[in-house]
Design a protein around this motif. Structure first.
Motif, mmCIF file in Angstrom:
data_model
loop_
_atom_site.group_PDB
_atom_site.id
_atom_site.type_symbol
_atom_site.label_atom_id
_atom_site.label_comp_id
_atom_site.label_asym_id
_atom_site.label_seq_id
_atom_site.Cartn_x
_atom_site.Cartn_y
_atom_site.Cartn_z
ATOM 1 N N ARG A 1 0.860 -1.186 0.000
ATOM 2 C CA ARG A 1 0.000 0.000 0.000
ATOM 3 C C ARG A 1 0.892 1.231 0.000
ATOM 4 O O ARG A 1 1.730 1.402 0.876
ATOM 5 N N ARG A 2 0.730 2.063 -0.987
ATOM 6 C CA ARG A 2 1.524 3.273 -1.095
ATOM 7 C C ARG A 2 0.796 4.439 -0.426
ATOM 8 O O ARG A 2 -0.408 4.416 -0.295
ATOM 9 N N MET B 1 -5.379 3.535 -5.286
ATOM 10 C CA MET B 1 -5.094 4.815 -5.914
ATOM 11 C C MET B 1 -4.943 4.622 -7.420
ATOM 12 O O MET B 1 -4.548 3.556 -7.876
ATOM 13 N N GLN B 2 -5.265 5.677 -8.174
ATOM 14 C CA GLN B 2 -5.146 5.632 -9.614
ATOM 15 C C GLN B 2 -4.716 6.988 -10.145
ATOM 16 O O GLN B 2 -4.848 7.991 -9.453
ATOM 17 N N GLY B 3 -4.204 6.971 -11.352
ATOM 18 C CA GLY B 3 -3.791 8.216 -11.969
ATOM 19 C C GLY B 3 -3.814 8.125 -13.478
ATOM 20 O O GLY B 3 -3.941 7.039 -14.047
ATOM 21 N N GLU B 4 -3.673 9.286 -14.077
ATOM 22 C CA GLU B 4 -3.721 9.371 -15.533
ATOM 23 C C GLU B 4 -2.825 10.518 -15.975
ATOM 24 O O GLU B 4 -2.836 11.583 -15.361
ATOM 25 N N LEU B 5 -2.040 10.275 -17.016
ATOM 26 C CA LEU B 5 -1.215 11.310 -17.622
ATOM 27 C C LEU B 5 -1.691 11.504 -19.051
ATOM 28 O O LEU B 5 -1.741 10.553 -19.826
ATOM 29 N N GLU C 1 -3.019 1.389 -8.827
ATOM 30 C CA GLU C 1 -2.128 0.900 -7.774
ATOM 31 C C GLU C 1 -1.945 -0.615 -7.803
ATOM 32 O O GLU C 1 -0.846 -1.111 -7.557
ATOM 33 N N ASP C 2 -2.986 -1.352 -8.104
ATOM 34 C CA ASP C 2 -2.896 -2.812 -8.102
ATOM 35 C C ASP C 2 -2.542 -3.395 -9.462
ATOM 36 O O ASP C 2 -1.940 -4.462 -9.546
#
Length: 87
Positions: free
Chosen positions: A7-8, A44-48, A60-61
């Motif tokens: 877990r970050r 957690m998630q992200g997008e560039l 995250e997973d």
């Protein structure tokens, strides 16, 4: 794709995204938008979004994805930048 049990924290995810953006800049790719969802309850998630149009998504997973290729959640920023070469 490989799942992770680590877990970050929001801080480590933000620093990691900063490293990825810096790597993309070194390769001449401008990032026009960064979206991070740093929920303490959900992965957690992200997008560039790049100036060229392609989007890199991170979960995250599940890791990074450009829609057709993927990389691990903790892939080196150079590996993440390489995902843009496959578009």
């Amino acid at each position: 794709m490989r799942h992770t049990a680590i877990r970050r924290t929001p801080v480590t995810v933000t620093k990691y995204f900063d490293e990825v953006v810096q790597r993309l800049a070194c390769e001449g790719v401008d990032v026009s938008q960064i979206v991070l969802e740093l929920s303490p309850v959900h992965p957690m998630q992200g997008e560039l979004v790049t100036d060229r149009g392609p989007v890199l998504r991170w979960h995250e997973d599940l890791g990074w994805s450009n829609g057709s290729k993927s990389a691990s959640p903790v892939a080196h920023p150079t590996e993440v930048a390489g995902l843009l070469e496959h578009l």
